[in-house]
Write an enzyme that holds these catalytic residues in place. Structure first.
Site, PDB file in Angstrom:
ATOM      1  CE1 TYR A 142      -3.207  -2.784  -0.050  1.00  0.00           C
ATOM      2  CE2 TYR A 142      -4.021  -2.086   2.080  1.00  0.00           C
ATOM      3  CZ  TYR A 142      -4.110  -2.906   0.971  1.00  0.00           C
ATOM      4  OH  TYR A 142      -5.110  -3.844   0.904  1.00  0.00           O
ATOM      5  CG  ASP A 194      -7.433  -4.267   3.561  1.00  0.00           C
ATOM      6  OD1 ASP A 194      -8.456  -4.217   4.270  1.00  0.00           O
ATOM      7  OD2 ASP A 194      -7.257  -3.532   2.575  1.00  0.00           O
ATOM      8  CE  LYS A 208       0.771 -17.926  -2.688  1.00  0.00           C
ATOM      9  NZ  LYS A 208      -0.034 -19.144  -2.519  1.00  0.00           N
ATOM     10  CG  ASP A 241     -12.906  -6.578   5.765  1.00  0.00           C
ATOM     11  OD1 ASP A 241     -12.483  -5.933   6.749  1.00  0.00           O
ATOM     12  OD2 ASP A 241     -13.529  -6.061   4.826  1.00  0.00           O
ATOM     13  CG  ASP A 265      -2.660 -20.233  -0.666  1.00  0.00           C
ATOM     14  OD1 ASP A 265      -1.888 -20.068   0.308  1.00  0.00           O
ATOM     15  OD2 ASP A 265      -2.337 -20.923  -1.651  1.00  0.00           O
TER      16      ASP A 265
END
Ligand code: NAD
Length: 357
Positions: A142, A248, A192, A252, A224
Site C-alpha cells: 500500500y 486487510d 506467501k 475482514d 491462501d
C-alpha cells in the site's frame, strides 16, 4: 487523579451517533470507578471538508497528537464520492495512521455466545471463537514504490511494490508475540513465502524474533491456506500476524465469522498515540435514524482503556456491561433476533452505560 485526554473524531454518517454513546459509557465508568476523562472534539473526513476544505485539518492532527488516545467514528459518504482521490474523506485515515505512526492494527474477532446464530457459519464451527488479527499497517504494497500506471509500447501497465524491511517486520512481530503472551500463547504468521520474496524475508524475521518469546508457539501459514482455515476451523487461531495487504483481507474475513460488522472494534498502535475505531464505515444507508449499533465503538473504547491507559479492569468492566445488556435480550436492528427487544442507538448506549459495575 490522572486525567486521560481523549480526542474525539466522530467524522461522518453514523460516526456522529455512535461516538457520543462511547463517551457516555466512559463517563459512566469514570463516575463509578473514579477516573477522569477529558474529551476534545475535532473535525475529520467529510465533515472537515465541508467546514474547512480538507479531510484532515492541521488542528485535528494537533488535537490527535496532543491526546493520550484518539477515538474515531467513521468517515465518508456519497456526498464526497465525486471528489478527486487526494481530497476524499478516506484520505484522512491514511494521514492519521501515518502521522501518528500507528504501524500495528489490532482487530479482535470474538464471538458473543448469545449471537452465535447471527453468523453465516454453523454455531458449532464458531463456538468459542476468539481471534486477534494483527495487521501491519504502514508498510507493504500500500505504500511501496515504484507505483502508478504508466504507458508502454503495448498500452498501459499498473505497478505496485511489496516491500518490507527487517525493522518493520521485527516490530510488528514483537507486538503479536507480546499480545499472545496475554492470551493463549499461539501466533500464526501468515505469508506467501513460496512465491513472494518480501514475505520470505517476513517468515525469516518472524522466526528470528520468536526466539525472544520461547513461551509462545509460532506457526507459519500461507495466506491462501489461512483464508480457507478461517472458514473451516477458525477456533484453531489465537493471534494472526500478517502484512498490510493480507491483513486487510483476512481481518475482514475473520470479522464476518462473528456475524455483525456493528460489533467489532479495532486499535491502531505502535506510535505515540493509539487510534481506536469501529471496523465499519459511516453506513450512510442508516445514518441519522438512531438505529446504528454503537457496540463496536464502545468496545473500541474498551480497547483504548486496555492498550493506551493500561486500565485492564476498566476495559473488562465495559466488556462485561456489553455482555450483560445482550444477555438481557436488547438488540439493535442489525443483530435483532426473534423474541429480543429492539433497541435504538441511544438506548443501547444508555443501557451499557448503566450496566457498568
Ligand atoms: P459500511 O461499513 O459503512 O456499511 C456496510 C453495511 O453495514 C451497511 O449496510 C451498513 O448499514 C451496515 N453497518 C455499518 N455499521 C453499522 C452499525 N454500526 N450498525 C448497524 N449496521 C451497520 O461500509 P460501506 O457502505 O461500504 O461504506 C460507507 C462509507 O463508509 C463509504 O464512504 C466508505 O468509504 C466509508 N468507510 C469508512 C471507513 C472508516 O471510516 N474507517 C471504513 C469503511 C468504509
Amino acid at each position: 487523579m490522572k486525567t486521560y485526554r481523549i480526542t474525539l473524531l466522530p467524522g461522518d454518517g453514523v460516526g456522529r451517533e455512535i461516538v457520543p454513546e462511547a463517551v457516555r459509557v466512559l463517563e459512566s465508568l469514570g463516575k463509578r470507578r473514579g477516573r477522569c476523562f477529558e474529551f476534545r472534539e475535532a473535525l475529520v473526513g467529510g465533515a472537515a471538508i465541508d467546514r474547512v476544505g480538507v479531510p484532515l485539518p492541521d488542528e485535528t492532527l494537533t488535537a490527535a497528537l496532543e491526546a493520550d488516545a484518539v477515538l474515531l467514528g467513521a468517515v465518508g459518504g456519497p456526498k464526497w464520492e465525486g471528489l478527486e482521490y487526494a481530497k476524499r474523506p478516506e484520505r484522512a485515515l491514511l494521514g492519521l495512521r501515518e502521522k501518528l505512526g500507528t504501524f500495528a492494527n489490532l482487530r479482535p474477532a470474538v464471538l458473543f455466545p448469545m449471537l452465535k446464530d447471527a453468523s453465516t457459519l454453523k454455531p458449532e464451527v464458531i463456538e468459542g471463537l476468539d481471534i486477534m488479527v494483527v495487521r501491519e499497517l504502514t508498510g507493504g504494497i500500500y505504500f511501496g514504490t515504484p507505483r502508478g500506471v504508466e504507458r508502454y509500447e503495448g498500452g498501459e501497465r499498473g505497478i505496485n511494490t511489496e516491500i518490507y524491511t527487517t525493522p518493520e517486520i521485527e516490530r510488528i512481530a514483537r507486538i503479536a508475540f507480546g499480545l499472545a503472551r496475554k492470551r493463549r500463547r499461539l501466533v500464526t504468521s501468515v505469508d506467501k513465502a513460496n512465491v513472494l520474496e518480501a514475505t520470505e524475508l517476513w517468515r525469516r524475521v518472524v522466526t528470528k524474533v520468536h526466539a525472544e518469546f520461547p513461551d509462545v508457539e509460532l506457526r507459519h501459514m500461507y495466506v491462501d491456506n489461512c483464508a480457507m482455515q478461517l472458514i473451516r476451523r477458525p477456533t484453531q487461531f489465537d493471534v494472526i500476524v500478517t502484512t498490510n495487504l493480507f491483513g486487510d483481507i483476512l481481518s475482514d474475513e475473520a470479522s464476518m465469522l462473528t456475524g455483525s460488522i456493528g460489533m467489532l472494534p479495532s486499535a491502531s498502535l505502535g506510535g505515540a498515540v493509539g487510534l481506536y475505531e469501529p471496523i465499519h464505515g459511516s453506513a450512510p444507508d442508516i445514518a441519522g435514524q438512531n438505529i446504528a449499533n454503537p457496540i463496536a465503538t464502545i468496545l473500541s473504547a474498551a480497547m483504548m482503556l486496555r492498550h493506551s491507559f493500561e486500565l485492564e479492569d476498566d476495559a473488562a468492566a465495559v466488556e462485561r456491561a456489553v455482555h450483560r445488556v445482550l444477555e438481557r435480550g436488547y438488540r439493535t436492528p442489525d443483530i435483532l433476533q426473534p423474541g429480543m427487544t429492539k433497541t435504538g442507538t441511544r438506548e443501547m448506549g444508555g443501557l451499557i452505560a448503566d450496566a457498568i459495575a
